[in-house]
Design an enzyme around this catalytic site. Sequence first.
Site, mmCIF file in Angstrom:
data_model
loop_
_atom_site.group_PDB
_atom_site.id
_atom_site.type_symbol
_atom_site.label_atom_id
_atom_site.label_comp_id
_atom_site.label_asym_id
_atom_site.label_seq_id
_atom_site.Cartn_x
_atom_site.Cartn_y
_atom_site.Cartn_z
ATOM 1 N N CYS A 42 -6.468 -12.069 -46.584
ATOM 2 C CA CYS A 42 -6.494 -10.610 -46.412
ATOM 3 C C CYS A 42 -6.426 -10.208 -44.943
ATOM 4 O O CYS A 42 -5.610 -9.385 -44.554
ATOM 5 C CB CYS A 42 -7.747 -10.041 -47.066
ATOM 6 N N CYS A 47 -3.429 -8.355 -46.604
ATOM 7 C CA CYS A 47 -3.631 -6.896 -46.654
ATOM 8 C C CYS A 47 -3.611 -6.211 -45.287
ATOM 9 O O CYS A 47 -2.939 -5.196 -45.116
ATOM 10 C CB CYS A 47 -4.979 -6.562 -47.294
ATOM 11 N N LYS A 50 -0.314 -6.599 -43.263
ATOM 12 C CA LYS A 50 0.696 -5.929 -44.109
ATOM 13 C C LYS A 50 0.627 -4.416 -43.946
ATOM 14 O O LYS A 50 1.626 -3.749 -43.706
ATOM 15 C CB LYS A 50 0.484 -6.360 -45.562
ATOM 16 N N TYR A 177 4.238 -7.150 -56.091
ATOM 17 C CA TYR A 177 3.648 -6.450 -54.948
ATOM 18 C C TYR A 177 4.301 -6.871 -53.616
ATOM 19 O O TYR A 177 4.712 -6.040 -52.818
ATOM 20 C CB TYR A 177 2.174 -6.823 -54.801
ATOM 21 N N GLU A 181 6.593 -4.546 -51.132
ATOM 22 C CA GLU A 181 5.943 -4.131 -49.880
ATOM 23 C C GLU A 181 6.720 -4.652 -48.660
ATOM 24 O O GLU A 181 6.935 -3.918 -47.682
ATOM 25 C CB GLU A 181 4.496 -4.624 -49.841
ATOM 26 N N HIS A 434 -5.926 23.551 -52.521
ATOM 27 C CA HIS A 434 -4.539 23.970 -52.315
ATOM 28 C C HIS A 434 -4.245 24.199 -50.834
ATOM 29 O O HIS A 434 -5.100 24.758 -50.138
ATOM 30 C CB HIS A 434 -4.301 25.275 -53.095
HETATM 31 P P1 NDP Z 1 3.336 -11.020 -58.278
HETATM 32 O O1 NDP Z 1 2.762 -11.808 -59.374
HETATM 33 O O2 NDP Z 1 2.944 -9.601 -58.094
HETATM 34 O O3 NDP Z 1 4.918 -11.070 -58.377
HETATM 35 C C1 NDP Z 1 5.609 -12.286 -58.444
HETATM 36 C C2 NDP Z 1 7.044 -11.980 -58.729
HETATM 37 O O4 NDP Z 1 7.804 -13.177 -58.645
HETATM 38 C C3 NDP Z 1 7.257 -11.412 -60.120
HETATM 39 O O5 NDP Z 1 8.218 -10.397 -60.021
HETATM 40 C C4 NDP Z 1 7.767 -12.599 -60.907
HETATM 41 O O6 NDP Z 1 8.643 -12.253 -61.943
HETATM 42 C C5 NDP Z 1 8.538 -13.354 -59.840
HETATM 43 N N1 NDP Z 1 8.618 -14.800 -60.097
HETATM 44 C C6 NDP Z 1 7.610 -15.627 -60.417
HETATM 45 N N2 NDP Z 1 8.059 -16.888 -60.546
HETATM 46 C C7 NDP Z 1 9.381 -16.849 -60.317
HETATM 47 C C8 NDP Z 1 10.404 -17.834 -60.322
HETATM 48 N N3 NDP Z 1 10.140 -19.108 -60.597
HETATM 49 N N4 NDP Z 1 11.665 -17.442 -60.039
HETATM 50 C C9 NDP Z 1 11.936 -16.148 -59.771
HETATM 51 N N5 NDP Z 1 11.006 -15.168 -59.752
HETATM 52 C C10 NDP Z 1 9.745 -15.515 -60.022
HETATM 53 O O7 NDP Z 1 3.054 -11.884 -56.986
HETATM 54 P P2 NDP Z 1 3.165 -11.555 -55.450
HETATM 55 O O8 NDP Z 1 3.550 -12.844 -54.831
HETATM 56 O O9 NDP Z 1 3.979 -10.361 -55.190
HETATM 57 O O10 NDP Z 1 1.649 -11.223 -55.086
HETATM 58 C C11 NDP Z 1 0.603 -12.109 -55.500
HETATM 59 C C12 NDP Z 1 -0.629 -11.341 -55.847
HETATM 60 O O11 NDP Z 1 -1.265 -10.896 -54.659
HETATM 61 C C13 NDP Z 1 -0.387 -10.060 -56.637
HETATM 62 O O12 NDP Z 1 -0.288 -10.286 -58.006
HETATM 63 C C14 NDP Z 1 -1.581 -9.211 -56.279
HETATM 64 O O13 NDP Z 1 -2.638 -9.521 -57.123
HETATM 65 C C15 NDP Z 1 -1.876 -9.650 -54.864
HETATM 66 N N6 NDP Z 1 -1.350 -8.673 -53.891
HETATM 67 C C16 NDP Z 1 -1.861 -7.415 -53.888
HETATM 68 C C17 NDP Z 1 -1.396 -6.475 -53.007
HETATM 69 C C18 NDP Z 1 -1.979 -5.101 -53.027
HETATM 70 O O14 NDP Z 1 -3.054 -4.923 -53.567
HETATM 71 N N7 NDP Z 1 -1.295 -4.111 -52.473
HETATM 72 C C19 NDP Z 1 -0.333 -6.776 -52.055
HETATM 73 C C20 NDP Z 1 0.149 -8.123 -52.152
HETATM 74 C C21 NDP Z 1 -0.346 -9.026 -53.043
HETATM 75 P P3 NDP Z 1 8.133 -11.685 -63.361
HETATM 76 O O15 NDP Z 1 7.763 -10.257 -63.128
HETATM 77 O O16 NDP Z 1 9.289 -11.857 -64.238
HETATM 78 O O17 NDP Z 1 6.966 -12.544 -63.739
#
Ligand code: NDP
Length: 459
Positions: A42, A47, A50, A177, A181, A434
């Site tokens: 983080c 976070c 970012k 996410y 982002e 408002h």
């Molecule tokens: P996410 O789980 O949000 O997204 C991962 C993405 O990668 C999905 O779109 C998924 O597709 C895709 N994916 C997974 N495996 C493959 C693959 N083998 N080939 C191609 N595409 C793939 O993970 P992030 O890495 O974005 O973030 C991790 C976590 O960190 C988040 O889930 C969140 O909990 C946390 N986070 C929170 C933030 C915030 O609060 N603002 C900011 C950043 C991270 P599909 O949708 O089809 O599964």
Amino acid sequence: MTDSYDLVVIGAGSGGVRAARMAATYGAKVAIIEEFRVGGTCVIRGCVPKKLYVYAARFHDMFDVAQSFGWQVDASFDWPTLVAAKEKEITRLEAAYVANLEKPGVEIIRDRGLVTGPNGVHLVGQGRDLTAKYILVATGAHPFVPPIPGAELAITSNEAFDLPALPHSILIEGGGYIAVEFATIFAGLGVDTTIIYRGDCILRGFDEDMRRGLEAGLTDRGIKLIYQTTIKSLAKHGKDISATFSDGVTAPYGAVMFATGRNPNVRGLGLDKAGVKLTPMGAIAVDAWSQSSVPSIYAVGDVTGRAALTPVAIREGWYFAETVFNDNKLAVDHSQIPTAVFSDPEIGVIGLTETEAATHGDIDVYLARFRPMMNTLSTRTERMILKLITEKDGGKVLGCHILGSGAAEMIQLVAIPMGMGASKADLDRAIALHPSAAEELVTFKAPTYTYRDGEKIGG
Ligand code: NDP
């Protein structure tokens, strides 16, 4: 030599630090082991940096709108200045974390910790063994990179913050996410940005209106979206990287980034030897009190595969300390977690999506789409979206979804009445402020549409 502690924490990120501090405050002898920098993902590469970079990127939109208010802006951007300023800030925060650990007497051990048994931890660098009444594993997670040829040419969010220079173009794989982002960040800073995603719309699992609204917002900002496609291989192409897609197309990019999810950091920790069970997804299996299958070993944060969010890890760490060191058994309620996506436009959500709520019974949906006042003097047509989902006839609020400027700040406050079980009637009692965007939440008169027996009516 063996040192004994009441608690040894492995990992000084959000969850581990909070647990260590609280346990020490309750009189426990605590050591925390960290092999990288205190603060965890983080603070160091998540976070905090970012959000700083999102602020930097948003000046692009601001400069754009500024002209409609009479400003003449001649701006240029310097990446090394931003990286250096970010580094200064996270170094300050890291020092604050260290001080907050040291104040109640937590010993910080800069090393790699290995679990050797229910009450044993080995320090790899120092070759020293520690014994602990309790061990807390708070080692977080790391980016998952699909095992494709040339994957080593790509970056992840870990490297994105400290690139020596901004690339002229970037291809980001993923639709979650981190993908949206960082697309916002890179595009806002002037990089030609493309998202490639295996699904048919970004942010799977979010409310459909949020997904489609963000899709439109990203496209408006020049971000290209390639759907139902993945990267099959990467290769060097002069100074660029050439990406070959699953549909056979090949294209060169200045950089390629994987944002394809994060996996719990469990490998090489000795958990198997200690008998700690993992979930099918490879996270540490814990109960509601963060206790693993080995009674003296607990785990909090991303390594447990629950909600991978800093405030959740902090709460898990705090409640662990309450339960184990303050005789106050507390379990974290993971059912109603507000979350934000710091993209442009921003998203803030809490509770059920429309699709989820419609399967739970009869619901009313209140939907507002409007041009935010900030844009009214300009030619910008982007709409803000506010959606409130309630039980039928003014009943309990089940979900709230906001897309647009300030969404994260708004949803944090919506989380308070929702946590209290507020109904639509409770929101209606509030007097509108408002002019604001949030006033829409308390001025909805009639539902935009409803669901009765699973059937959508109106809208
Ligand atoms: P996410 O789980 O949000 O997204 C991962 C993405 O990668 C999905 O779109 C998924 O597709 C895709 N994916 C997974 N495996 C493959 C693959 N083998 N080939 C191609 N595409 C793939 O993970 P992030 O890495 O974005 O973030 C991790 C976590 O960190 C988040 O889930 C969140 O909990 C946390 N986070 C929170 C933030 C915030 O609060 N603002 C900011 C950043 C991270 P599909 O949708 O089809 O599964």
